[in-house]
Design a protein around this motif. Structure first.
Motif, PDB file in Angstrom:
ATOM      1  N   LEU A  35     -11.494   2.283 -11.278  1.00 22.24           N
ATOM      2  CA  LEU A  35     -10.349   1.410 -11.008  1.00 22.24           C
ATOM      3  C   LEU A  35     -10.485   0.624  -9.712  1.00 22.24           C
ATOM      4  O   LEU A  35      -9.816  -0.388  -9.532  1.00 22.24           O
ATOM      5  CB  LEU A  35      -9.053   2.229 -10.949  1.00 22.24           C
ATOM      6  CG  LEU A  35      -8.670   3.010 -12.205  1.00 22.24           C
ATOM      7  CD1 LEU A  35      -7.388   3.807 -11.960  1.00 22.24           C
ATOM      8  CD2 LEU A  35      -8.492   2.075 -13.396  1.00 22.24           C
TER       9      LEU A  35
ATOM     10  N   ILE B  75      -3.398  -7.546  -7.596  1.00 23.06           N
ATOM     11  CA  ILE B  75      -2.727  -6.273  -7.348  1.00 23.06           C
ATOM     12  C   ILE B  75      -1.297  -6.459  -6.853  1.00 23.06           C
ATOM     13  O   ILE B  75      -0.419  -5.625  -7.130  1.00 23.06           O
ATOM     14  CB  ILE B  75      -3.554  -5.410  -6.366  1.00 23.06           C
ATOM     15  CG1 ILE B  75      -3.059  -3.956  -6.414  1.00 23.06           C
ATOM     16  CG2 ILE B  75      -3.484  -5.973  -4.959  1.00 23.06           C
ATOM     17  CD1 ILE B  75      -3.983  -2.996  -5.711  1.00 23.06           C
TER      18      ILE B  75
ATOM     19  N   GLU C 258       0.825  -6.703  -9.797  1.00 30.94           N
ATOM     20  CA  GLU C 258       0.963  -5.382 -10.414  1.00 30.94           C
ATOM     21  C   GLU C 258       2.020  -4.551  -9.701  1.00 30.94           C
ATOM     22  O   GLU C 258       2.860  -3.891 -10.347  1.00 30.94           O
ATOM     23  CB  GLU C 258      -0.384  -4.648 -10.396  1.00 30.94           C
ATOM     24  CG  GLU C 258      -1.439  -5.276 -11.295  1.00 30.94           C
ATOM     25  CD  GLU C 258      -2.777  -4.559 -11.204  1.00 30.94           C
ATOM     26  OE1 GLU C 258      -2.793  -3.393 -10.736  1.00 30.94           O
ATOM     27  OE2 GLU C 258      -3.798  -5.146 -11.587  1.00 30.94           O
ATOM     28  N   TYR C 259       2.005  -4.580  -8.386  1.00 30.30           N
ATOM     29  CA  TYR C 259       3.013  -3.834  -7.630  1.00 30.30           C
ATOM     30  C   TYR C 259       4.414  -4.357  -7.903  1.00 30.30           C
ATOM     31  O   TYR C 259       5.364  -3.584  -8.094  1.00 30.30           O
ATOM     32  CB  TYR C 259       2.716  -3.916  -6.132  1.00 30.30           C
ATOM     33  CG  TYR C 259       1.672  -2.937  -5.653  1.00 30.30           C
ATOM     34  CD1 TYR C 259       1.847  -1.568  -5.815  1.00 30.30           C
ATOM     35  CD2 TYR C 259       0.509  -3.379  -5.024  1.00 30.30           C
ATOM     36  CE1 TYR C 259       0.896  -0.666  -5.364  1.00 30.30           C
ATOM     37  CE2 TYR C 259      -0.449  -2.490  -4.578  1.00 30.30           C
ATOM     38  CZ  TYR C 259      -0.245  -1.127  -4.739  1.00 30.30           C
ATOM     39  OH  TYR C 259      -1.188  -0.238  -4.296  1.00 30.30           O
TER      40      TYR C 259
ATOM     41  N   ILE D 216      -0.382  -5.375 -18.054  1.00 30.64           N
ATOM     42  CA  ILE D 216      -1.083  -5.098 -16.794  1.00 30.64           C
ATOM     43  C   ILE D 216      -2.402  -5.871 -16.743  1.00 30.64           C
ATOM     44  O   ILE D 216      -2.765  -6.455 -15.724  1.00 30.64           O
ATOM     45  CB  ILE D 216      -1.346  -3.592 -16.641  1.00 30.64           C
ATOM     46  CG1 ILE D 216      -0.037  -2.809 -16.558  1.00 30.64           C
ATOM     47  CG2 ILE D 216      -2.206  -3.313 -15.412  1.00 30.64           C
ATOM     48  CD1 ILE D 216       0.730  -3.011 -15.287  1.00 30.64           C
TER      49      ILE D 216
ATOM     50  N   SER E  11       0.743   2.872  -3.339  1.00 28.31           N
ATOM     51  CA  SER E  11      -0.588   3.005  -3.944  1.00 28.31           C
ATOM     52  C   SER E  11      -0.732   4.257  -4.799  1.00 28.31           C
ATOM     53  O   SER E  11      -1.517   4.282  -5.751  1.00 28.31           O
ATOM     54  CB  SER E  11      -1.667   2.992  -2.850  1.00 28.31           C
ATOM     55  OG  SER E  11      -1.509   4.095  -1.976  1.00 28.31           O
TER      56      SER E  11
ATOM     57  N   ILE F 297       0.557   3.344  -8.468  1.00 26.24           N
ATOM     58  CA  ILE F 297      -0.039   2.302  -9.307  1.00 26.24           C
ATOM     59  C   ILE F 297      -1.128   2.862 -10.222  1.00 26.24           C
ATOM     60  O   ILE F 297      -1.393   2.322 -11.293  1.00 26.24           O
ATOM     61  CB  ILE F 297      -0.598   1.148  -8.440  1.00 26.24           C
ATOM     62  CG1 ILE F 297      -0.781  -0.102  -9.302  1.00 26.24           C
ATOM     63  CG2 ILE F 297      -1.897   1.553  -7.753  1.00 26.24           C
ATOM     64  CD1 ILE F 297      -1.136  -1.335  -8.515  1.00 26.24           C
ATOM     65  N   THR F 298      -1.742   3.972  -9.814  1.00 25.59           N
ATOM     66  CA  THR F 298      -2.833   4.549 -10.600  1.00 25.59           C
ATOM     67  C   THR F 298      -2.388   4.849 -12.019  1.00 25.59           C
ATOM     68  O   THR F 298      -3.093   4.530 -12.990  1.00 25.59           O
ATOM     69  CB  THR F 298      -3.346   5.835  -9.936  1.00 25.59           C
ATOM     70  OG1 THR F 298      -3.675   5.566  -8.581  1.00 25.59           O
ATOM     71  CG2 THR F 298      -4.579   6.367 -10.663  1.00 25.59           C
TER      72      THR F 298
ATOM     73  N   HIS G 176      -2.520   2.376 -14.834  1.00 23.22           N
ATOM     74  CA  HIS G 176      -3.845   1.968 -15.325  1.00 23.22           C
ATOM     75  C   HIS G 176      -4.488   3.026 -16.217  1.00 23.22           C
ATOM     76  O   HIS G 176      -5.555   2.780 -16.773  1.00 23.22           O
ATOM     77  CB  HIS G 176      -4.770   1.658 -14.141  1.00 23.22           C
ATOM     78  CG  HIS G 176      -4.454   0.359 -13.462  1.00 23.22           C
ATOM     79  ND1 HIS G 176      -5.003  -0.846 -13.857  1.00 23.22           N
ATOM     80  CD2 HIS G 176      -3.626   0.070 -12.432  1.00 23.22           C
ATOM     81  CE1 HIS G 176      -4.533  -1.814 -13.091  1.00 23.22           C
ATOM     82  NE2 HIS G 176      -3.700  -1.283 -12.214  1.00 23.22           N
TER      83      HIS G 176
ATOM     84  N   SER H  41       0.807  -1.219   0.000  1.00 21.77           N
ATOM     85  CA  SER H  41       0.000   0.000   0.000  1.00 21.77           C
ATOM     86  C   SER H  41       0.843   1.273   0.000  1.00 21.77           C
ATOM     87  O   SER H  41       0.361   2.335  -0.401  1.00 21.77           O
ATOM     88  CB  SER H  41      -0.946   0.003   1.202  1.00 21.77           C
ATOM     89  OG  SER H  41      -0.231  -0.101   2.425  1.00 21.77           O
TER      90      SER H  41
ATOM     91  N   ASP I 191      -8.322   0.489  -4.365  1.00 21.78           N
ATOM     92  CA  ASP I 191      -6.953   0.029  -4.184  1.00 21.78           C
ATOM     93  C   ASP I 191      -6.009   0.540  -5.268  1.00 21.78           C
ATOM     94  O   ASP I 191      -4.793   0.577  -5.067  1.00 21.78           O
ATOM     95  CB  ASP I 191      -6.904  -1.505  -4.179  1.00 21.78           C
ATOM     96  CG  ASP I 191      -7.572  -2.105  -2.957  1.00 21.78           C
ATOM     97  OD1 ASP I 191      -7.715  -1.371  -1.964  1.00 21.78           O
ATOM     98  OD2 ASP I 191      -7.957  -3.281  -3.006  1.00 21.78           O
ATOM     99  N   ARG I 192      -6.578   0.943  -6.416  1.00 19.17           N
ATOM    100  CA  ARG I 192      -5.749   1.392  -7.539  1.00 19.17           C
ATOM    101  C   ARG I 192      -5.942   2.872  -7.849  1.00 19.17           C
ATOM    102  O   ARG I 192      -5.441   3.350  -8.865  1.00 19.17           O
ATOM    103  CB  ARG I 192      -6.062   0.560  -8.778  1.00 19.17           C
ATOM    104  CG  ARG I 192      -5.681  -0.917  -8.648  1.00 19.17           C
ATOM    105  CD  ARG I 192      -6.118  -1.712  -9.861  1.00 19.17           C
ATOM    106  NE  ARG I 192      -5.664  -3.102  -9.777  1.00 19.17           N
ATOM    107  CZ  ARG I 192      -6.277  -4.053  -9.096  1.00 19.17           C
ATOM    108  NH1 ARG I 192      -7.368  -3.770  -8.411  1.00 19.17           N
ATOM    109  NH2 ARG I 192      -5.800  -5.293  -9.072  1.00 19.17           N
TER     110      ARG I 192
END
Length: 380
Positions: A239, A91, A94-95, A84, A55, A58-59, A62, A52, A242-243
């Motif tokens: 999204l 997630i 993704e991280y 992705i 966080s 990560i946006t 996307h 997190s 979380d994203r």
């Protein structure tokens, strides 16, 4: 700062021995520097048991043109969208991917820097030595790269290098296209990257028409971003929460100066901004270059301070812009002089490269602050 000047002639042997040690181990030392910069993020992630801490970053991965239309910072998300999307909503994967992607960019930047500085070691040993040292241990160097892990600026460093290579090989218009791609990756490129190309073009007395036409792609990209780059959709809904940690980046007003800094913060900012500015202008003056041209470059970078609150990140970008300009001039012009520094100037350089951890993003020297709060204050 990046613009590093010749040490006294009486100390070539110590300089050469230190340079040889740093140069031969530069890539390994760079990875160690990266590890130090990301260490706090790793510590927080291990304590929390999740990613997190990242966080906010990560946006942007996307944001793409297929789902959001022409959104700013959508270029990399568009290119990486199939990958992705292939993580099927996991997630954690993704991280891990965005951190690995950032590290791959870092290694590429280190490799380019190492090649350039190695080519200058025989006739510019002091520049090579101090620049390597600044990259390895200065707050504005590689530790900041990893502290601000997964920032799109890191991809733009490579695009800037590509643009400079294209310009050097007589492809100014393709260099302009590369700059436009960088602006689409992150609009800050317009302020710290584009002026480097303009300065170099002016120094080689390129025709004004050529310079103007080479700027058209980047200016057009910036205009489109200013007009259409924001996103009206609620990213937390689209999204998922979380994203959507960095969603506010697509909903900002144009002018956003910082108002949260105190006197000591501004004093540190003045130092980390002032040192690269001073030495770059000193370099220009020593070579008879136009001071207004170089001052214009620095002012253009400093325009970022009006457009966002990441003041210490802007100081890092100023460092990147200044060191890139200096290195590019030294490569293109073998007659360019490196003026000798006095004792006070060498002291200032030593303070600039003082290893105090990363320079920070919105707050200065976060490692120093945390050590003070968590160690020193507990002992008092």
């Amino acid at each position: 700062m990046a613009t590093v000047y010749s040490l006294p002639d009486s100390s070539p042997k110590p300089l050469n021995s230190y340079l040889s040690a740093i140069s031969s181990n530069f890539i390994i030392l760079s990875v160690f520097s990266y590890f130090i910069g990301i260490l706090y993020a790793v510590k927080v992630s291990l304590n929390n048991g999740d990613f997190s801490y990242f966080s906010y970053k990560i946006t942007q991965f996307h944001i793409n043109y297929m789902d959001f239309g022409f959104a700013r910072r959508g270029a990399i998300g568009t290119v990486l969208h199939p990958l992705i999307d292939g993580f099927s909503g996991n997630i954690d994967y993704e991280y891990l991917f965005i951190i690995s992607f950032d590290f791959a960019l870092f290694i590429a930047v280190v490799w380019v820097a190492h090649r350039v500085l190695s080519a200058m070691e025989s006739d510019r040993p002091s520049f090579s030595f101090w620049t390597r040292l600044a990259l390895l241990i200065a707050p504005a160097g590689f530790m900041q790269f990893s502290y601000d892990v997964a920032r799109y600026d890191h991809a733009n460093y490579l695009i800037l290098f590509l643009a400079l290579w294209l310009a050097a090989w007589g492809r100014p218009y393709w260099a302009g296209v590369a700059m436009a791609a960088g602006v689409l990756v992150h609009e800050a490129m317009f302020f710290y990257g584009l002026p480097v190309l303009v300065v170099l073009a002016l120094l080689r007395a390129a025709p004004r028409r050529e310079i103007a036409l080479s700027l058209v792609p980047a200016v057009a990209a910036m205009a489109l971003i200013a007009l259409f780059g924001n996103i009206d959709a609620d990213l937390a809904v689209v999204l998922g929460p979380d994203r959507a940690g960095g969603a506010e980046a697509w909903q900002r007003v144009v002018l956003e100066p910082a108002s949260h800094l105190g006197f000591s913060d501004y004093a540190l900012l003045a130092f980390y901004v002032g040192v690269p500015c001073y030495f770059l202008l000193r370099f220009a003056r020593a070579n008879g270059f136009s001071l207004p041209v170089f001052a214009g470059q620095l002012l253009f970078v400093c325009a970022l301070f009006l457009l966002g609150v990441d003041y210490f990140r802007w100081a890092h970008l100023l460092f990147v812009s200044a060191v890139t300009t200096t290195a590019a001039i030294l490569i293109a012009n073998r007659k360019a002089a490196l003026p000798a520094t006095g004792g006070f100037e060498r002291l200032v350089l030593a303070l600039y490269v003082l290893p105090l951890g990363p320079i920070g993003v919105r707050e200065p020297l976060p490692y120093v602050e945390r050590i003070w709060n968590e160690v020193v204050m507990r002992l008092l």
